[in-house]
Design a protein around this motif. Structure first.
Motif, PDB file in Angstrom:
ATOM      1  N   GLY A 113      -4.063   1.379   9.279  1.00 48.87           N
ATOM      2  CA  GLY A 113      -3.339   0.098  10.200  1.00 48.87           C
ATOM      3  C   GLY A 113      -2.454  -0.800   9.712  1.00 48.87           C
ATOM      4  O   GLY A 113      -1.843  -1.536  10.445  1.00 48.87           O
ATOM      5  N   THR A 114      -2.426  -0.907   8.403  1.00 46.40           N
ATOM      6  CA  THR A 114      -1.481  -1.927   7.901  1.00 46.40           C
ATOM      7  C   THR A 114       0.135  -1.680   8.267  1.00 46.40           C
ATOM      8  O   THR A 114       0.554  -0.457   8.359  1.00 46.40           O
ATOM      9  N   ARG A 115       0.771  -2.836   8.686  1.00 40.11           N
ATOM     10  CA  ARG A 115       1.945  -2.773   8.894  1.00 40.11           C
ATOM     11  C   ARG A 115       2.913  -2.863   7.653  1.00 40.11           C
ATOM     12  O   ARG A 115       2.580  -3.808   6.791  1.00 40.11           O
ATOM     13  N   LEU A 116       3.845  -1.917   7.630  1.00 37.08           N
ATOM     14  CA  LEU A 116       4.804  -2.002   6.379  1.00 37.08           C
ATOM     15  C   LEU A 116       6.243  -2.128   6.751  1.00 37.08           C
ATOM     16  O   LEU A 116       6.761  -1.335   7.365  1.00 37.08           O
ATOM     17  N   PRO A 139      17.150  10.635  -3.361  1.00 35.59           N
ATOM     18  CA  PRO A 139      16.798   9.493  -2.743  1.00 35.59           C
ATOM     19  C   PRO A 139      15.915   8.660  -3.649  1.00 35.59           C
ATOM     20  O   PRO A 139      15.187   8.801  -4.431  1.00 35.59           O
ATOM     21  N   LEU A 140      15.852   7.166  -3.485  1.00 33.27           N
ATOM     22  CA  LEU A 140      15.047   6.348  -4.218  1.00 33.27           C
ATOM     23  C   LEU A 140      14.255   5.517  -3.623  1.00 33.27           C
ATOM     24  O   LEU A 140      14.505   5.065  -2.609  1.00 33.27           O
ATOM     25  N   LEU A 141      13.044   5.206  -3.912  1.00 29.97           N
ATOM     26  CA  LEU A 141      12.163   4.239  -3.257  1.00 29.97           C
ATOM     27  C   LEU A 141      11.897   3.116  -4.253  1.00 29.97           C
ATOM     28  O   LEU A 141      11.410   3.373  -5.488  1.00 29.97           O
ATOM     29  N   LEU A 142      12.163   1.963  -3.961  1.00 30.71           N
ATOM     30  CA  LEU A 142      12.167   0.615  -4.657  1.00 30.71           C
ATOM     31  C   LEU A 142      10.863   0.007  -4.336  1.00 30.71           C
ATOM     32  O   LEU A 142      10.622  -0.298  -3.322  1.00 30.71           O
ATOM     33  N   LEU A 143      10.154  -0.389  -5.222  1.00 28.49           N
ATOM     34  CA  LEU A 143       8.675  -1.148  -5.183  1.00 28.49           C
ATOM     35  C   LEU A 143       8.560  -2.498  -5.966  1.00 28.49           C
ATOM     36  O   LEU A 143       8.852  -2.393  -7.227  1.00 28.49           O
ATOM     37  N   ARG A 175      20.465   7.438  -1.247  1.00 33.48           N
ATOM     38  CA  ARG A 175      19.742   6.907  -0.004  1.00 33.48           C
ATOM     39  C   ARG A 175      18.580   6.088  -0.518  1.00 33.48           C
ATOM     40  O   ARG A 175      17.908   6.453  -1.585  1.00 33.48           O
ATOM     41  N   VAL A 176      18.416   4.716  -0.508  1.00 35.08           N
ATOM     42  CA  VAL A 176      17.723   4.009  -1.010  1.00 35.08           C
ATOM     43  C   VAL A 176      16.760   3.218   0.095  1.00 35.08           C
ATOM     44  O   VAL A 176      17.169   2.499   0.774  1.00 35.08           O
ATOM     45  N   VAL A 177      15.547   3.335  -0.305  1.00 36.57           N
ATOM     46  CA  VAL A 177      14.507   2.725   0.604  1.00 36.57           C
ATOM     47  C   VAL A 177      13.595   1.563   0.098  1.00 36.57           C
ATOM     48  O   VAL A 177      13.315   1.986  -1.118  1.00 36.57           O
ATOM     49  N   THR A 178      13.805   0.358   0.725  1.00 34.81           N
ATOM     50  CA  THR A 178      12.653  -0.698   0.013  1.00 34.81           C
ATOM     51  C   THR A 178      11.688  -0.907   1.222  1.00 34.81           C
ATOM     52  O   THR A 178      11.886  -0.600   2.170  1.00 34.81           O
ATOM     53  N   TYR A 179      10.693  -1.624   0.694  1.00 38.27           N
ATOM     54  CA  TYR A 179       9.484  -2.191   1.797  1.00 38.27           C
ATOM     55  C   TYR A 179       8.803  -3.348   0.982  1.00 38.27           C
ATOM     56  O   TYR A 179       8.612  -3.477  -0.214  1.00 38.27           O
ATOM     57  N   ASP A 180       8.058  -3.979   1.867  1.00 43.23           N
ATOM     58  CA  ASP A 180       7.365  -5.112   1.484  1.00 43.23           C
ATOM     59  C   ASP A 180       5.983  -4.516   1.197  1.00 43.23           C
ATOM     60  O   ASP A 180       5.463  -3.985   2.408  1.00 43.23           O
ATOM     61  N   GLY A 203       5.893 -10.242   2.420  1.00 42.26           N
ATOM     62  CA  GLY A 203       6.903 -10.471   3.035  1.00 42.26           C
ATOM     63  C   GLY A 203       6.653 -10.052   4.549  1.00 42.26           C
ATOM     64  O   GLY A 203       5.714 -10.950   4.892  1.00 42.26           O
ATOM     65  N   ALA A 204       7.098  -9.294   5.202  1.00 43.16           N
ATOM     66  CA  ALA A 204       6.769  -8.942   6.671  1.00 43.16           C
ATOM     67  C   ALA A 204       5.951  -8.048   6.984  1.00 43.16           C
ATOM     68  O   ALA A 204       5.711  -7.683   8.248  1.00 43.16           O
ATOM     69  N   SER A 205       5.350  -7.492   5.842  1.00 40.96           N
ATOM     70  CA  SER A 205       4.124  -6.626   5.972  1.00 40.96           C
ATOM     71  C   SER A 205       3.007  -7.186   6.481  1.00 40.96           C
ATOM     72  O   SER A 205       2.842  -8.615   6.285  1.00 40.96           O
TER      73      SER A 205
END
Length: 271
Positions: free
Chosen positions: A14-17, A32-36, A59-64, A69-71
């Motif tokens: 249930g955690t929002r990301l 593609p790249l995922l940046l942490l 294609r580059v994806v980032t997330y909190d 952040g906003a998570s």
């Protein structure tokens, strides 16, 4: 690069990301790249590097990360396994596999664990100031003292940038009546590093099979013997040292980091 696409994903617990999909102007022709990001950071720290990599056709994806952040600010679970599952959720939901993982500090540690436990999802791994480390019993106390040293509330974002060293650290500040506050919970930050205090992850490092680039900063915080030990245990790992950079290599030297990442990925394309 087309306009980045923000989205909110939901992890199994249930955690929002909060994440952002940076797509190149033309259809992506590269991995593609995922940046942490690292502890107490946020996905916006990657904006400069994401722009460079998108211009290269990725294609580059980032997330909190959870708790950042906003998570979700105060998730019930802050374990290493929960952070790995969050990255898997992003990869699966956005159909990124096989993906190149690029993580700095704690985000790099998450990327390492994901590459070890889910090799089918990962085509290559880039660790920035991150490694198996541990155990580090002093770490939670050190993080607590660091957070407690912040003169919050800050009078302005400029004061925050001067204290922490980078404008990027100001982008998630919350403005309240008495000034500017960090957007994360202190207890969550400390619990997030709890496992690192008691465990080492060298067995996970040995299980990584994908091509790997290790980026060390000239003035970074990796243990002095850690990079050499990593290369001894996995000799095929490539090591690049970035001059004039602190632990936050991606903020101190984004262009040089991009050069190292680009060269590594181009070499992989040739093999």
């Amino acid at each position: 690069m087309t306009r980045p696409r923000p989205a909110t994903l939901t992890a199994p617990d249930g955690t929002r990301l909060a994440c952002t999909d940076h797509r190149p102007a033309d259809p992506p022709g590269a991995t593609p790249l995922l940046l942490l990001h690292g502890l107490a950071g946020h996905q916006g720290e990657w904006d400069a590097l994401a722009a460079h990599l998108s211009a290269d056709g990725h294609r580059v994806v980032t997330y909190d990360a959870r708790g950042h952040g906003a998570s979700t600010r105060s998730p019930a679970d802050t374990t290493r396994a929960a952070h790995v599952q969050d990255a898997v959720t992003v990869i699966d939901t956005l159909d990124l596999a096989p993906v190149t993982l690029l993580g700095q500090s704690l985000g790099g540690h998450t990327a390492l664990l994901l590459a070890a436990s889910h090799p089918h999802l990962v085509t290559s791994l880039i660790l920035v100031e991150a490694g198996p480390g541990g155990p580090a019993p002093e770490l939670p106390g050190r993080i607590a003292r660091w957070l407690d040293s912040w003169p919050t509330p800050f009078a302005s974002p400029g004061e925050t940038a001067q204290f922490l060293g980078h404008e990027a650290w100001t982008r998630t500040l919350e403005h309240r009546r008495d000034g500017w506050h960090p957007s994360f919970d202190r207890a969550t930050m400390i619990s997030t590093v709890a496992e690192l205090a008691t465990q080492a992850y060298w067995q996970d490092w040995a299980r990584v099979t994908c091509p790997t680039l290790l980026v060390q900063a000239e003035h970074g915080t990796m243990r002095p013997d850690e990079p050499a030990t990593m290369l001894t245990r996995r000799p095929q790992t490539r090591l690049v040292r970035i001059p004039h950079a602190s632990h936050d290599v991606h903020l101190d030297q984004p262009a040089r980091l991009h050069e190292a990442v680009r060269a590594f990925l181009l070499d992989l394309d040739r093999t």
